[in-house]
Scaffold this active site. Structure first.
Site, PDB file in Angstrom:
ATOM      1  N   ASN A  90     105.754  56.563  34.337  1.00 42.04           N
ATOM      2  CA  ASN A  90     105.184  56.514  35.690  1.00 42.04           C
ATOM      3  C   ASN A  90     104.391  55.256  35.902  1.00 42.04           C
ATOM      4  OD1 ASN A  90     101.999  57.099  35.899  1.00 42.04           O
ATOM      5  ND2 ASN A  90     102.835  57.986  34.010  1.00 42.04           N
TER       6      ASN A  90
ATOM      7  N   PHE B  32      90.079  56.021  29.728  1.00 43.37           N
ATOM      8  CA  PHE B  32      90.108  54.621  29.268  1.00 43.37           C
ATOM      9  C   PHE B  32      91.534  54.272  28.832  1.00 43.37           C
ATOM     10  CE2 PHE B  32      85.458  54.931  27.552  1.00 43.37           C
ATOM     11  CZ  PHE B  32      84.974  54.922  28.861  1.00 43.37           C
TER      12      PHE B  32
ATOM     13  N   CYS C 224      94.750  54.523  31.107  1.00 42.79           N
ATOM     14  CA  CYS C 224      95.848  54.216  32.026  1.00 42.79           C
ATOM     15  C   CYS C 224      96.331  52.781  31.810  1.00 42.79           C
ATOM     16  CB  CYS C 224      95.372  54.429  33.457  1.00 42.79           C
ATOM     17  SG  CYS C 224      96.697  54.266  34.635  1.00 42.79           S
TER      18      CYS C 224
ATOM     19  N   THR D 283      99.452  57.347  28.090  1.00 42.99           N
ATOM     20  CA  THR D 283     100.856  56.910  28.086  1.00 42.99           C
ATOM     21  C   THR D 283     101.053  55.566  27.400  1.00 42.99           C
ATOM     22  OG1 THR D 283     100.511  56.018  30.276  1.00 42.99           O
ATOM     23  CG2 THR D 283     101.477  58.217  30.146  1.00 42.99           C
TER      24      THR D 283
ATOM     25  N   CYS E 101     130.832  72.744   6.063  1.00 36.33           N
ATOM     26  CA  CYS E 101     131.289  71.434   6.540  1.00 36.33           C
ATOM     27  C   CYS E 101     132.465  71.580   7.488  1.00 36.33           C
ATOM     28  CB  CYS E 101     131.685  70.575   5.344  1.00 36.33           C
ATOM     29  SG  CYS E 101     132.454  69.026   5.815  1.00 36.33           S
TER      30      CYS E 101
ATOM     31  N   CYS F 156     133.720  66.306  10.043  1.00 41.94           N
ATOM     32  CA  CYS F 156     133.596  65.247  11.050  1.00 41.94           C
ATOM     33  C   CYS F 156     133.469  63.875  10.419  1.00 41.94           C
ATOM     34  CB  CYS F 156     132.405  65.519  11.960  1.00 41.94           C
ATOM     35  SG  CYS F 156     130.831  65.369  11.088  1.00 41.94           S
TER      36      CYS F 156
ATOM     37  N   CYS G  39     128.775  61.857   8.047  1.00 43.57           N
ATOM     38  CA  CYS G  39     127.930  61.524   6.897  1.00 43.57           C
ATOM     39  C   CYS G  39     128.570  60.381   6.125  1.00 43.57           C
ATOM     40  CB  CYS G  39     127.745  62.742   5.994  1.00 43.57           C
ATOM     41  SG  CYS G  39     129.291  63.453   5.400  1.00 43.57           S
TER      42      CYS G  39
ATOM     43  N   CYS H 154     123.592  58.236  -5.173  1.00 43.69           N
ATOM     44  CA  CYS H 154     122.769  58.623  -4.025  1.00 43.69           C
ATOM     45  C   CYS H 154     121.309  58.250  -4.249  1.00 43.69           C
ATOM     46  CB  CYS H 154     122.897  60.123  -3.783  1.00 43.69           C
ATOM     47  SG  CYS H 154     121.794  60.735  -2.510  1.00 43.69           S
TER      48      CYS H 154
ATOM     49  N   CYS I 113     124.371  64.898  10.095  1.00 41.69           N
ATOM     50  CA  CYS I 113     125.294  66.035  10.036  1.00 41.69           C
ATOM     51  C   CYS I 113     125.057  66.981  11.212  1.00 41.69           C
ATOM     52  CB  CYS I 113     125.128  66.798   8.725  1.00 41.69           C
ATOM     53  SG  CYS I 113     126.222  68.232   8.634  1.00 41.69           S
TER      54      CYS I 113
HETATM   55  C1  LIG Z   1     102.866  60.917  36.580  1.00 41.70           C
HETATM   56  C2  LIG Z   1     101.753  60.857  35.594  1.00 41.70           C
HETATM   57  C3  LIG Z   1     100.463  60.602  36.026  1.00 41.70           C
HETATM   58  C4  LIG Z   1      99.429  60.556  35.128  1.00 41.70           C
HETATM   59  N1  LIG Z   1      98.182  60.336  35.588  1.00 41.70           N
HETATM   60  C5  LIG Z   1      97.132  60.347  34.713  1.00 41.70           C
HETATM   61  C6  LIG Z   1      95.825  60.233  35.179  1.00 41.70           C
HETATM   62  O1  LIG Z   1      95.576  60.144  36.360  1.00 41.70           O
HETATM   63  N2  LIG Z   1      94.825  60.240  34.266  1.00 41.70           N
HETATM   64  C7  LIG Z   1      95.046  60.362  32.935  1.00 41.70           C
HETATM   65  O2  LIG Z   1      94.103  60.371  32.145  1.00 41.70           O
HETATM   66  N3  LIG Z   1      96.294  60.476  32.462  1.00 41.70           N
HETATM   67  C8  LIG Z   1      97.347  60.491  33.325  1.00 41.70           C
HETATM   68  N4  LIG Z   1      98.607  60.655  32.833  1.00 41.70           N
HETATM   69  C9  LIG Z   1      98.812  60.749  31.363  1.00 41.70           C
HETATM   70  C10 LIG Z   1      98.907  62.201  30.902  1.00 41.70           C
HETATM   71  O3  LIG Z   1      97.684  62.871  31.132  1.00 41.70           O
HETATM   72  C11 LIG Z   1      99.224  62.312  29.398  1.00 41.70           C
HETATM   73  O4  LIG Z   1      98.235  61.649  28.644  1.00 41.70           O
HETATM   74  C12 LIG Z   1     100.570  61.693  29.041  1.00 41.70           C
HETATM   75  O5  LIG Z   1     101.506  61.911  30.076  1.00 41.70           O
HETATM   76  C13 LIG Z   1     101.123  62.233  27.702  1.00 41.70           C
HETATM   77  O6  LIG Z   1     101.343  63.624  27.728  1.00 41.70           O
HETATM   78  P1  LIG Z   1     102.792  64.287  27.983  1.00 41.70           P
HETATM   79  O7  LIG Z   1     103.705  63.747  26.955  1.00 41.70           O
HETATM   80  O8  LIG Z   1     102.561  65.769  27.872  1.00 41.70           O
HETATM   81  O9  LIG Z   1     103.224  63.917  29.364  1.00 41.70           O
HETATM   82  C14 LIG Z   1      99.661  60.731  33.748  1.00 41.70           C
HETATM   83  C15 LIG Z   1     100.956  61.002  33.308  1.00 41.70           C
HETATM   84  C16 LIG Z   1     101.986  61.084  34.220  1.00 41.70           C
HETATM   85  C17 LIG Z   1     103.364  61.421  33.750  1.00 41.70           C
HETATM   86  S1  SF4 Z   2     128.388  65.264   8.499  1.00 42.38           S
HETATM   87 FE1  SF4 Z   2     128.245  67.398   7.767  1.00 42.38          FE
HETATM   88  S2  SF4 Z   2     129.944  68.466   8.778  1.00 42.38           S
HETATM   89 FE2  SF4 Z   2     130.358  66.281   8.993  1.00 42.38          FE
HETATM   90  S3  SF4 Z   2     131.676  65.815   7.244  1.00 42.38           S
HETATM   91 FE3  SF4 Z   2     129.570  65.385   6.601  1.00 42.38          FE
HETATM   92  S4  SF4 Z   2     128.891  67.284   5.619  1.00 42.38           S
HETATM   93 FE4  SF4 Z   2     130.728  67.788   6.791  1.00 42.38          FE
HETATM   94  S1  SF4 Z   3     122.258  57.504  -0.041  1.00 45.09           S
HETATM   95 FE1  SF4 Z   3     122.427  59.700  -0.494  1.00 45.09          FE
HETATM   96  S2  SF4 Z   3     121.042  60.602   0.998  1.00 45.09           S
HETATM   97 FE2  SF4 Z   3     121.420  58.526   1.748  1.00 45.09          FE
HETATM   98  S3  SF4 Z   3     123.153  58.716   3.151  1.00 45.09           S
HETATM   99 FE3  SF4 Z   3     124.006  58.261   1.128  1.00 45.09          FE
HETATM  100  S4  SF4 Z   3     124.459  60.263   0.224  1.00 45.09           S
HETATM  101 FE4  SF4 Z   3     123.067  60.634   1.933  1.00 45.09          FE
END
Ligand SMILES: Cc1cc2nc3c(=O)[nH]c(=O)nc-3n(C[C@H](O)[C@H](O)[C@H](O)COP(=O)(O)O)c2cc1C
Ligand code: SF4
Ligand code: SF4
Ligand SMILES: Cc1cc2nc3c(=O)[nH]c(=O)nc-3n(C[C@H](O)[C@H](O)[C@H](O)COP(=O)(O)OP(=O)(O)OC[C@H]3O[C@@H](n4cnc5c(N)ncnc54)[C@H](O)[C@@H]3O)c2cc1C
Ligand code: SF4
Lengths: 458, 423
Positions: free
Chosen positions: B73, B133, B135, B201, B340, B343, B346, B386, B396
């Site tokens: 925002n 403090f 925004c 944010t 498995c 796919c 992995c 590995c 996976c």
């Molecule tokens: C549209 C919008 C407006 C916001 N306005 C404020 C504000 O006026 N004052 C404030 O302290 N934080 C504001 N925030 C921040 C939120 O309070 C919060 O810290 C942030 O969005 C992270 O939380 P969330 O992941 O749950 O959204 C706003 C956030 C959004 C999305």
């Molecule tokens: S990612 Fe998971 S499901 Fe896909 S081939 Fe590997 S072990 Fe099998």
């Molecule tokens: S190194 Fe071992 S843990 Fe990492 S992706 Fe390859 S098989 Fe998986």
């Protein structure tokens, strides 16, 4: 054809509704949401399951990021008929059946619909993704304009070959145009795809039958290589009494009419029996119901377990309220004044499995019965159309009429390559496309090799 | 059932869930509805000299179809006259004497002005004061908000001014846009603050429209940096809360990314006495507190905690400097073949992004077939190679499929600090 009784005509809206797309288009939001579900697998199972090896996660990722044109390019690069395949592929048995989401206990990603979404995007906007390669002076002929030839021709044209397609039918596209159920794809959809192949400079000569209108000698003189993609032909006859009656027809002929005629002009009995239980039989019975036939029977000698149609195709027919007569063998077709009035059948019992594991049906004595029908459609498989190739030295045909070709799709006569239904005996569009592509690679490699050899000799 | 009542620098709150200062606490009507829904306290939208806000003023980040994974925002403090806010605080306090109303204040950096606003807030009946403090935009350009919170000396000085006039507890709200948040927290404590709240944010720019090349949020084709919040900032908040918890003795209100009761419980485990929530309430409304209350008390019951004090700060001693971690602790990845789905994510992650110790799949697989009869490509961990980074377990997509199992190599605890001391 004069039938004893025809199905009542529907309104134009009713026809359109009953033949509406069974997997409708996605809008951008639906596509984005579905695409986001894809895990973006590495060495993905869906790609491995696709005969044309489309990079499925690659194109789905592109849809997700809004790069729809790039998605279409990935698809068409691997499969020039990506649009048709997106609509008609038996995805449950291919990519979607392999999608790891199923294993995870969730719905498979709707790969077919996403594919169609991407390709429709470029076709709707006339975006040209591919161009003819700079001419390499070589000429190739394709016999038949079905999926196999279209795919072979497009791949070669992009490499700079001058390709001419010959087909005896009026419209290009093979069964994509004439054979696949109207609720999956329409003639115009198929022709749109043919246009894309034309835009690569491929020349189409319709209503030209090779072996009759043009000789093999002539072809061989004009072209460096020849691809055979003639598919299969008409439906086999059943050799039972009454087959000559008005109202008896083959599945291919019946389906073709549903594709090329306006729906109200397709003559359709009020009561119909279709004989056979493959995917084509399903297409017949569902089309019949959708055209307004009131009672539609599917008559099959064996049991439900032995039917060769895919399970979801079977499901389609069930939803259309088709009556399945399992273990029922047609004996003769009854008629009155030249028109079909009924089908006499006998019940069967299944014997022990044969060498191929199929159980052969044995008629049960004294179990004759008659169903009251106005039309009988045979869906008992297609005849081969490869007899004309016997005139070509070296080409070998199997007993069932299919053409023998090696892994590069080269036949016994090195100048001839072959692919699609006429080689695999009848499969899916995507297989024909894959084989056409493979043949294009085979042709290119062979011509490279022989011209190199020629150079060395000089 | 667990008792969720909390004592916070001398005042009692019905539960540890407060609305943070922001749009949800703009008016008496909202705050009273919030109390009806179950919120224990509300920090009023920051009060100060009247300002004008822009439109638009918010930006969101969606991820894979989920909305508002992060939120930003460029809104300033309350755009209503201070007298309206104070009058409404009085009204709310009269009708909801049990719930806490905290007045958030931000005024020009003059001693008399701070004295005046502290007095007016307390006259209205505020239970406590929160000095904003933090925004990061707009107000800071006018010498308020984070331009105070970024300088420990100013923070200490202005906290002192507020304390000179205040009879109720003074909470100082800290900005995360500093290199060392503990220095500012200590300054606030030194200035006499009764508590600190954090975080406000995080400085951010949400994106660029690639057609018009304006930024987001878009104000007539132009944009400005603003404050980032929501789920995306929880890890930043948790880190800062835990380090402040180690540095100061006064109580803490944890803020940042709280959407579920689990988020709140984590803040509390890292030392917070109460939590404040803004984005989640803006996204889904006041009703989200119902599950927060329910979920937290259920968790506490399951663990035999009678009050939040029973587990508050319990995780703090486990948050160490890197140099104190055991270099001889060894784990390796372990794939559960039955879970498995093949796919191979992995595999590619380890191959390209880690240490090349997963084999794509043995061609024969493990014999596992999918419903269509196709083989499931189960990868295999090369245990000896590995390094136990756990990237594969993180990518996976199947719960519990890859776990990290401990390998006892019989080596004693040894930290980097111990190693360095020996050399
Ligand atoms: C549209 C919008 C407006 C916001 N306005 C404020 C504000 O006026 N004052 C404030 O302290 N934080 C504001 N925030 C921040 C939120 O309070 C919060 O810290 C942030 O969005 C992270 O939380 P969330 O992941 O749950 O959204 C706003 C956030 C959004 C999305
Ligand atoms: S990612 Fe998971 S499901 Fe896909 S081939 Fe590997 S072990 Fe099998
Ligand atoms: S190194 Fe071992 S843990 Fe990492 S992706 Fe390859 S098989 Fe998986
Ligand atoms: C009723 C039906 C429904 C189907 N539904 C589906 C479906 O839903 N999904 C799916 O994937 N697949 C479906 N298929 C299968 C699919 O249509 C075929 O596998 C595919 O079309 C094969 O392509 P092709 O190029 O080998 O042959 P075809 O498409 O058969 O094309 C062969 C072409 O060769 C021409 N030709 C033949 N002989 C000559 C000659 N001597 N000279 C010149 N031209 C000649 C023919 O006119 C024809 O145009 C269906 C098939 C049928 C019969
Ligand atoms: S298998 Fe399924 S999830 Fe994996 S890439 Fe293919 S469509 Fe996506």
């Amino acid at each position: 054809m004069p039938l004893r009784e025809t199905a009542p005509k529907l309104t134009p809206e009713q026809y359109e509704e009953s033949f509406a797309d069974i997997t409708p288009r996605m809008n951008a939001r639906q596509a984005a949401i579905e695409a986001a579900r894809c895990l973006y697998c590495f060495d993905a199972a869906c790609t491995i399951a696709c005969p044309t090896r489309i990079d499925v996660p690659g194109f789905i990722k592109r849809i997700m990021t809004g790069n729809t044109r790039g998605a279409a390019r990935v698809i068409l690069e691997a499969n020039i008929l990506g649009q048709t395949c997106g609509r008609v592929c038996p995805t449950e048995a291919l990519c979607e059946g392999a999608c790891v989401m199923v294993e995870k206990g969730e719905e498979a990603i709707e790969i077919g619909r996403l594919q169609r979404y991407a390709v429709d995007h470029v076709l709707d906007r006339n975006i040209r993704l591919f161009h003819a390669g700079s001419p390499n002076g070589r000429r190739v002929a394709c016999i038949g304009s079905g999926p196999a030839s279209l795919s072979c021709a497009a791949a070669l044209a992009r490499k700079g070959y001058a390709v001419t397609i010959f087909d005896r039918a009026e419209l290009p596209g093979g069964l994509s145009t004439y054979g696949i159920a109207a609720y999956k794809t329409r003639v115009s959809d198929s022709l749109r795809e043919v246009e894309m192949v034309k835009s690569l400079g491929v020349v189409f000569k319709q209503k030209v039958e090779i072996g009759r209108d043009i000789s093999f000698a002539q072809l061989e003189k004009e072209f460096d290589a020849i691809f055979i993609g003639v598919g299969l032909g008409e439906t086999w006859a059943m050799d039972i009494e009454g087959e000559e009656l008005e109202g008896v027809c083959g599945a291919m002929e019946f389906i073709e009419r549903t594709k090329v005629l306006p729906f109200p002009q397709v003559s359709i009995g009020k009561r119909i029996a279709c004989i056979g239980a493959g995917n084509t039989a399903i297409d017949v019975v569902t089309a019949a119901r959708r055209l307004g036939a009131e009672t539609v029977y599917l008559v099959y000698r064996r049991s439900e377990k032995e039917m060769s149609a895919f399970p979801y195709e079977h499901e389609l027919a069930k939803n259309d309220e088709v009556i399945f007569l399992w273990q029922t063998q047609p004996v003769r077709i009854l008629g009155d004044s030249g028109a079909v009035t009924g089908l006499e059948c006998i019940r069967t019992v299944l014997g022990p499995p044969d060498a191929r594991g199929r159980r052969s049906p044995e008629p049960i004595p004294d179990s004759l019965f008659t169903i009251d029908v106005d039309m009988v459609v045979r869906a008992v498989g297609q005849k081969p159309v490869t007899d004309f190739l016997r005139a070509v030295q070296g080409i070998e045909l199997r007993k069932n009429g299919t053409v023998v070709a090696d892994a590069h799709h080269q036949t016994g006569n090195k100048k001839y390559f072959a692919g699609g239904d006429c080689v695999n005996g009848g499969s899916e569009v995507v297989d024909a496309v894959a084989e056409g592509m493979a043949a294009a690679r085979g042709i290119d490699a062979w011509l490279e090799e022989t011209s190199g050899a020629a150079r060395r000799e000089n | 059932m667990a008792d969720l009542r909390v004592k916070f620098c001398g005042i009692e709150s019905p539960n540890p869930f407060w609305l943070a200062s922001g749009p949800p606490t703009n008016t008496a009507g909202q705050v009273m509805r919030a109390f009806d829904a179950g919120w224990g306290g509300a920090v009023w939208k920051t009060i100060g000299e009247r300002i004008t806000n822009t439109s638009s003023r918010y930006g969101g980040i969606d991820y894979n179809g989920a909305k508002l994974m992060g939120f930003n925002n460029i809104e300033l403090i309350s755009d209503r006259p201070p007298e309206d806010n104070f009058r409404e605080i009085a009204e709310v306090k009269k009708r909801y004497p049990e719930n806490l109303v905290i007045a958030s204040l931000m005024v020009e950096s003059k001693r008399e002005t701070w004295h005046e606003f502290v007095r007016r807030a307390e006259d209205a009946g505020a239970d406590a004061l929160e000095l904003n403090f933090g925004c990061p935009h707009g107000m800071s350009e006018r010498g308020m908000g984070s331009s105070v919170g970024q300088v420990p000396e100013y923070t200490e000085m202005i906290t002192g001014w507020a304390k000179e006039a205040a009879k109720t507890p003074v909470i100082v709200k800290l900005t995360p846009n500093v290199t060392e948040v503990t220095r500012v927290a200590l300054a606030a404590e030194k200035g006499g603050a009764d508590a600190v709240s954090l975080i406000n944010t995080v400085n951010s720019l949400m994106g660029v429209d690639l057609e018009t090349f304006s930024g987001r949020p878009n104000v007539g084709g132009k944009s400005a940096h603003g404050g980032y919040c929501g789920p995306a900032i929880k890890p930043i908040a948790l880190h800062m809360v835990s380090s402040v918890a180690k540095a100061v003795k006064i109580p803490i209100a944890g803020i940042g990314g709280v959407g579920y009761w689990t988020d709140a419980a984590e803040h509390i485990a890292l030392g917070a006495s109460v939590v404040q929530v803004c984005t989640a309430a803006m996204h889904y409304g006041f009703r989200i507190v119902e599950d927060m209350i329910d979920g937290l008390s259920g968790y506490m019951d399951d663990h035999g905690f009678r009050s939040t004090e029973d587990f508050r700060g319990r995780a703090v001693p486990n948050i160490k400097d890197w140099g104190d971690l055991d270099l001889n602790y060894k784990i390796v990845a372990d794939i559960r073949q039955d879970l498995c789905i093949g796919c191979q994510l992995c595999y590619v992650a380890c191959e390209d992004g880690a240490h090349q110790c997963i084999e794509p799949y043995t061609v024969a697989g493990n014999g596992k077939k999918n419903p269509n009869g196709m083989g499931v490509h189960v990868p295999r961990i090369i245990e000896d190679e590995c390094v136990g980074c756990n990237l594969c377990a993180l990518v996976c997509p199947v719960d519990q499929c890859i776990s990290m199992k401990q390998i006892d190599e019989g080596k004693p605890f040894e930290s980097w600090k111990m190693r360095a001391a020996r050399q």
